[in-house]
Design a protein around this motif. Structure first.
Motif, PDB file in Angstrom:
ATOM      1  N   GLU A  15       0.554  -1.378  -0.449  1.00 22.25           N
ATOM      2  CA  GLU A  15      -0.103  -0.117   0.024  1.00 22.25           C
ATOM      3  C   GLU A  15       0.885   1.313   0.072  1.00 22.25           C
ATOM      4  O   GLU A  15       0.449   2.076  -0.540  1.00 22.25           O
ATOM      5  CB  GLU A  15      -1.443   0.244   1.182  1.00 22.25           C
ATOM      6  N   GLU A  16       1.847   1.399   0.509  1.00 14.90           N
ATOM      7  CA  GLU A  16       2.825   2.162   0.996  1.00 14.90           C
ATOM      8  C   GLU A  16       3.414   2.807  -0.249  1.00 14.90           C
ATOM      9  O   GLU A  16       3.810   4.519  -0.529  1.00 14.90           O
ATOM     10  CB  GLU A  16       3.881   2.413   2.170  1.00 14.90           C
ATOM     11  N   LEU A  17       3.920   1.021  -1.169  1.00  9.00           N
ATOM     12  CA  LEU A  17       4.791   1.645  -2.514  1.00  9.00           C
ATOM     13  C   LEU A  17       3.706   2.067  -3.379  1.00  9.00           C
ATOM     14  O   LEU A  17       4.744   2.953  -4.185  1.00  9.00           O
ATOM     15  CB  LEU A  17       5.025   0.002  -2.708  1.00  9.00           C
ATOM     16  N   ARG A  18       2.574   1.036  -3.035  1.00  4.55           N
ATOM     17  CA  ARG A  18       1.448   2.596  -4.618  1.00  4.55           C
ATOM     18  C   ARG A  18       1.609   3.805  -3.968  1.00  4.55           C
ATOM     19  O   ARG A  18       1.270   4.667  -4.998  1.00  4.55           O
ATOM     20  CB  ARG A  18       0.291   1.534  -3.947  1.00  4.55           C
ATOM     21  N   LYS A  19       1.174   4.025  -3.146  1.00  2.00           N
ATOM     22  CA  LYS A  19       1.054   5.490  -2.897  1.00  2.00           C
ATOM     23  C   LYS A  19       2.346   5.958  -2.981  1.00  2.00           C
ATOM     24  O   LYS A  19       1.982   7.748  -3.937  1.00  2.00           O
ATOM     25  CB  LYS A  19       0.918   5.461  -1.015  1.00  2.00           C
ATOM     26  N   ARG A  20       3.758   5.467  -3.244  1.00  2.00           N
ATOM     27  CA  ARG A  20       4.065   6.762  -3.318  1.00  2.00           C
ATOM     28  C   ARG A  20       4.302   6.709  -4.642  1.00  2.00           C
ATOM     29  O   ARG A  20       5.687   7.464  -5.199  1.00  2.00           O
ATOM     30  CB  ARG A  20       5.908   5.338  -2.322  1.00  2.00           C
ATOM     31  N   ASP A  22       1.990   6.555  -6.926  1.00  2.00           N
ATOM     32  CA  ASP A  22       1.532   7.634  -6.829  1.00  2.00           C
ATOM     33  C   ASP A  22       1.820   9.017  -7.040  1.00  2.00           C
ATOM     34  O   ASP A  22       1.873   9.736  -7.701  1.00  2.00           O
ATOM     35  CB  ASP A  22      -0.422   7.538  -6.356  1.00  2.00           C
ATOM     36  N   GLU A  23       3.168   9.158  -5.690  1.00  2.00           N
ATOM     37  CA  GLU A  23       2.960  10.718  -5.476  1.00  2.00           C
ATOM     38  C   GLU A  23       4.856  10.986  -6.751  1.00  2.00           C
ATOM     39  O   GLU A  23       4.685  11.617  -7.166  1.00  2.00           O
ATOM     40  CB  GLU A  23       3.812  10.122  -4.372  1.00  2.00           C
ATOM     41  N   VAL A  24       5.320   9.675  -7.052  1.00  2.00           N
ATOM     42  CA  VAL A  24       6.296   9.925  -8.258  1.00  2.00           C
ATOM     43  C   VAL A  24       5.518  10.227  -9.494  1.00  2.00           C
ATOM     44  O   VAL A  24       5.879  10.933 -10.133  1.00  2.00           O
ATOM     45  CB  VAL A  24       6.682   8.469  -8.094  1.00  2.00           C
ATOM     46  N   VAL A  25       4.220   9.204 -10.109  1.00  2.00           N
ATOM     47  CA  VAL A  25       3.587  10.008 -10.810  1.00  2.00           C
ATOM     48  C   VAL A  25       3.595  11.338 -10.810  1.00  2.00           C
ATOM     49  O   VAL A  25       3.637  11.299 -11.888  1.00  2.00           O
ATOM     50  CB  VAL A  25       2.956   8.803 -11.290  1.00  2.00           C
ATOM     51  N   PHE A  26       2.125  11.826  -9.393  1.00  2.00           N
ATOM     52  CA  PHE A  26       1.652  12.847  -9.955  1.00  2.00           C
ATOM     53  C   PHE A  26       3.267  13.991 -10.173  1.00  2.00           C
ATOM     54  O   PHE A  26       2.977  14.806  -9.903  1.00  2.00           O
ATOM     55  CB  PHE A  26       1.817  13.176  -7.814  1.00  2.00           C
ATOM     56  N   ARG A  27       4.413  13.648  -9.402  1.00  2.00           N
ATOM     57  CA  ARG A  27       5.276  14.525  -8.960  1.00  2.00           C
ATOM     58  C   ARG A  27       6.363  14.573 -10.764  1.00  2.00           C
ATOM     59  O   ARG A  27       6.511  15.585 -11.317  1.00  2.00           O
ATOM     60  CB  ARG A  27       6.385  14.212  -8.628  1.00  2.00           C
ATOM     61  N   ASP A  28       6.251  13.477 -11.337  1.00  2.00           N
ATOM     62  CA  ASP A  28       6.910  13.355 -12.395  1.00  2.00           C
ATOM     63  C   ASP A  28       5.192  14.044 -13.257  1.00  2.00           C
ATOM     64  O   ASP A  28       6.489  14.782 -14.417  1.00  2.00           O
ATOM     65  CB  ASP A  28       6.969  11.825 -12.861  1.00  2.00           C
ATOM     66  N   GLU A  29       4.218  14.412 -13.469  1.00  2.00           N
ATOM     67  CA  GLU A  29       3.330  15.154 -14.348  1.00  2.00           C
ATOM     68  C   GLU A  29       3.506  16.299 -13.815  1.00  2.00           C
ATOM     69  O   GLU A  29       3.285  17.591 -14.503  1.00  2.00           O
ATOM     70  CB  GLU A  29       2.497  14.502 -13.810  1.00  2.00           C
ATOM     71  N   ASP A  30       4.222  17.038 -12.711  1.00  2.00           N
ATOM     72  CA  ASP A  30       4.144  17.872 -12.086  1.00  2.00           C
ATOM     73  C   ASP A  30       5.247  19.071 -12.632  1.00  2.00           C
ATOM     74  O   ASP A  30       4.879  19.761 -13.614  1.00  2.00           O
ATOM     75  CB  ASP A  30       4.087  18.624 -10.652  1.00  2.00           C
ATOM     76  N   ILE A  31       6.372  18.231 -12.766  1.00  2.00           N
ATOM     77  CA  ILE A  31       7.325  18.521 -13.833  1.00  2.00           C
ATOM     78  C   ILE A  31       7.548  18.557 -15.035  1.00  2.00           C
ATOM     79  O   ILE A  31       7.678  19.553 -15.599  1.00  2.00           O
ATOM     80  CB  ILE A  31       8.757  17.442 -12.935  1.00  2.00           C
ATOM     81  N   ARG A  32       6.781  17.121 -15.106  1.00  2.00           N
ATOM     82  CA  ARG A  32       6.808  17.271 -16.566  1.00  2.00           C
ATOM     83  C   ARG A  32       5.773  18.730 -17.472  1.00  2.00           C
ATOM     84  O   ARG A  32       6.575  19.581 -18.200  1.00  2.00           O
ATOM     85  CB  ARG A  32       6.412  16.529 -17.343  1.00  2.00           C
TER      86      ARG A  32
END
Length: 127
Positions: A15-20, A22-32
């Motif tokens: 669950e923690e890995l999935r959240k992380r 999601d966070e990475v995907v979100f941050r990646d989209e934000d950075i992009r």
């Protein structure tokens, strides 16, 4: 019982890995997204810079043209002043010649009168 704690632990880690993730995907989209915004702004600034350079070049051309016109105007004014001086000198010379002409005419009139007097005298002596 031991396995369920382990399973619970694994489930919690998953669950923690999935959240992380999601966070990475979100941050990646934000950075992009921010990268795209920066690229867009950079392009905008480059275009504005080119426009300003063109305006600067145009203003420099206009400035050069204005300087050339000013130089030409100065030359024309200088020529005009020279012609005015020449005209004034000619006018002065004309006045002098006119005065000399009047003096000569006056002298001529005097000589004519003198001649007329001598002729009368001569006529008087003849008779």
């Amino acid at each position: 019982a031991e396995m369920t704690t382990l399973e619970a632990s694994i489930a919690q880690l998953q669950e923690e890995l999935r959240k992380r993730k999601d966070e990475v995907v979100f941050r990646d989209e934000d950075i992009r997204s921010k990268g795209a915004e920066i690229a867009r702004r950079d392009n905008e600034l480059r275009q504005r810079s080119e426009t300003l350079e063109q305006k600067d070049l145009e203003l420099r051309r206009q400035s050069d043209a204005a300087r050339e016109k000013e130089e030409h105007l100065q030359k024309v004014r200088s020529e005009k002043d020279a012609l005015r001086s020449e005209r004034d000198a000619l006018h002065s010379e004309h006045q002098t010649l006119h005065s000399e002409h009047r003096a000569l005419r006056s002298k001529h009139q005097g000589l004519l009168s003198e001649h007329e007097g001598l002729r009368s005298e001569h006529e008087g002596l003849r008779s």
